[in-house]
Design a protein around this motif. Structure first.
Motif, short mmCIF file in Angstrom:
data_model
loop_
_atom_site.label_atom_id
_atom_site.label_comp_id
_atom_site.label_asym_id
_atom_site.label_seq_id
_atom_site.Cartn_x
_atom_site.Cartn_y
_atom_site.Cartn_z
N PHE A 80 1.12 -1.39 -0.47
CA PHE A 80 -0.22 -0.10 0.01
C PHE A 80 0.82 1.47 -0.04
N ASP A 81 0.79 2.31 -0.60
CA ASP A 81 1.66 3.07 -0.99
C ASP A 81 0.67 4.56 -1.07
N LEU A 82 0.04 5.34 0.31
CA LEU A 82 -0.79 6.19 0.22
C LEU A 82 -0.46 7.41 -1.25
N ALA A 83 0.59 7.63 -1.00
CA ALA A 83 0.33 8.68 -2.43
C ALA A 83 0.41 8.23 -4.34
N GLY A 84 0.81 7.08 -3.60
CA GLY A 84 0.07 7.04 -5.21
C GLY A 84 -1.54 6.11 -5.10
N TYR A 85 -2.48 6.15 -3.70
CA TYR A 85 -3.47 5.37 -3.70
C TYR A 85 -4.57 6.94 -3.70
N TRP A 86 -4.18 8.09 -3.16
CA TRP A 86 -4.72 10.05 -3.24
C TRP A 86 -4.26 10.04 -5.13
N ASN A 87 -3.43 9.73 -5.80
CA ASN A 87 -3.70 9.94 -7.04
C ASN A 87 -4.53 8.95 -7.88
N LEU A 90 -7.70 10.53 -7.09
CA LEU A 90 -8.52 12.11 -7.71
C LEU A 90 -8.27 12.08 -9.13
N ALA A 91 -7.50 10.74 -9.88
CA ALA A 91 -8.13 11.01 -11.35
C ALA A 91 -9.62 9.95 -11.36
N ASP A 92 -9.85 9.41 -10.34
CA ASP A 92 -11.10 8.62 -10.93
C ASP A 92 -12.17 9.52 -10.13
N ARG A 94 -11.91 13.14 -10.42
CA ARG A 94 -12.28 13.70 -11.76
C ARG A 94 -12.96 13.02 -12.60
N ALA A 95 -12.54 12.08 -12.78
CA ALA A 95 -13.21 11.36 -14.04
C ALA A 95 -15.21 10.77 -13.89
N ARG A 96 -14.94 10.78 -12.87
CA ARG A 96 -16.79 10.72 -11.90
C ARG A 96 -17.87 12.35 -12.03
N LEU A 97 -16.64 13.84 -11.77
CA LEU A 97 -17.71 14.26 -11.60
C LEU A 97 -18.98 14.84 -13.35
N HIS A 98 -19.77 15.15 -12.14
CA HIS A 98 -20.96 15.62 -13.09
C HIS A 98 -20.40 16.68 -13.96
N THR A 99 -20.92 16.73 -15.03
CA THR A 99 -20.59 17.81 -15.73
C THR A 99 -21.99 18.47 -16.54
N ALA A 100 -22.85 19.64 -16.44
CA ALA A 100 -23.48 20.31 -16.30
C ALA A 100 -24.16 21.09 -17.52
N GLU A 101 -24.83 21.10 -18.29
CA GLU A 101 -24.27 22.55 -19.53
C GLU A 101 -25.49 23.18 -19.40
N ALA A 102 -25.95 24.13 -19.79
CA ALA A 102 -27.08 25.34 -20.10
C ALA A 102 -26.81 26.24 -20.96
N LEU A 103 -27.68 26.21 -21.88
CA LEU A 103 -28.13 27.56 -22.45
C LEU A 103 -28.68 28.69 -21.96
N VAL A 104 -27.94 29.72 -21.87
CA VAL A 104 -28.64 30.27 -22.00
C VAL A 104 -29.14 32.10 -22.04
N ARG A 105 -29.75 32.15 -22.45
CA ARG A 105 -29.98 34.05 -23.13
C ARG A 105 -29.54 35.24 -22.10
N LEU A 106 -28.35 36.20 -22.84
CA LEU A 106 -28.02 37.23 -22.03
C LEU A 106 -28.90 38.50 -22.41
N THR A 107 -28.94 39.30 -21.59
CA THR A 107 -29.19 40.44 -22.47
C THR A 107 -27.76 41.17 -23.11
N PRO A 108 -27.11 42.13 -23.50
CA PRO A 108 -26.48 42.95 -23.10
C PRO A 108 -25.88 43.20 -21.59
N GLU A 109 -26.63 43.90 -20.87
CA GLU A 109 -26.21 44.30 -19.16
C GLU A 109 -25.72 42.98 -18.18
N GLY A 110 -26.77 41.99 -18.45
CA GLY A 110 -26.40 40.42 -18.18
C GLY A 110 -25.25 40.18 -18.71
#
Length: 164
Positions: A80-87, A90-92, A94-110
């Motif tokens: 068991f290697d703590l640094a290896g496990y941690w890396n 973290l990779a796993d 990041r791979a599981r992060l949910h990515t959401a995308e939104a299409l929004v409409r903006l005014t010039p002021e917004g």
């Protein structure tokens, strides 16, 4: 962080513990018997890496509600290697992060307030009485903009936040 010293002591002594822990999904409060392998400090947060019946898991120390050290000693598995496990963790993560995308409409002021320049064909004259309900149209002073977030709540909490 009330339990950091106790967690560190059990890591050092190689003593199993019973944790009362708060997690993000139901049931939110759980109890686990674990074998503390090590502590990791990442971005100002402490994490406990521990072995248990379902394998090696990571626990945020600030989410530990109670810790009960046991008399039972344990041996960290060979290799068991703590640094290896941690890396790998973290990779796993990041791979599981949910990515959401939104299409929004903006005014010039917004768009100005968000510090963005919308893409598309440009702005059309404002006509507040007849705004289009189709988000892909650029009409009545509104322009479409597409944004991505790793977590949907970031889209509502902070539209400016860029994540990588």
């Amino acid at each position: 962080m009330p339990h950091l010293a106790a967690v560190a002591a059990t890591v050092w002594a190689r003593r199993a513990v019973v944790l009362q822990y708060r997690r993000w999904r139901a049931p939110e409060e759980i109890e686990r018997r674990v074998e503390p392998y090590g502590l990791v400090l990442k971005a100002g947060r402490w994490y406990l890496v521990a072995g248990g019946p379902s394998g090696i898991r990571t626990y945020r120390v600030d989410q530990i509600l109670e810790i009960r050290p046991l008399e039972e000693e344990f041996v960290i598995p060979d290799g068991f290697d703590l640094a290896g496990y941690w890396n790998g963790y973290l990779a796993d993560f990041r791979a599981r992060l949910h990515t959401a995308e939104a299409l929004v409409r903006l005014t010039p002021e917004g768009a100005h307030r968000l510090g963005v320049t919308p893409t598309g064909t440009g702005w059309t004259p404002a006509c507040p009485s007849s705004r289009s309900t189709t988000p892909t149209e650029s009409s009545c002073g509104w322009a479409p903009m597409s944004r991505s977030w790793h977590r949907p709540n970031y889209a509502t909490a902070s539209p400016r936040r860029h994540e990588t």
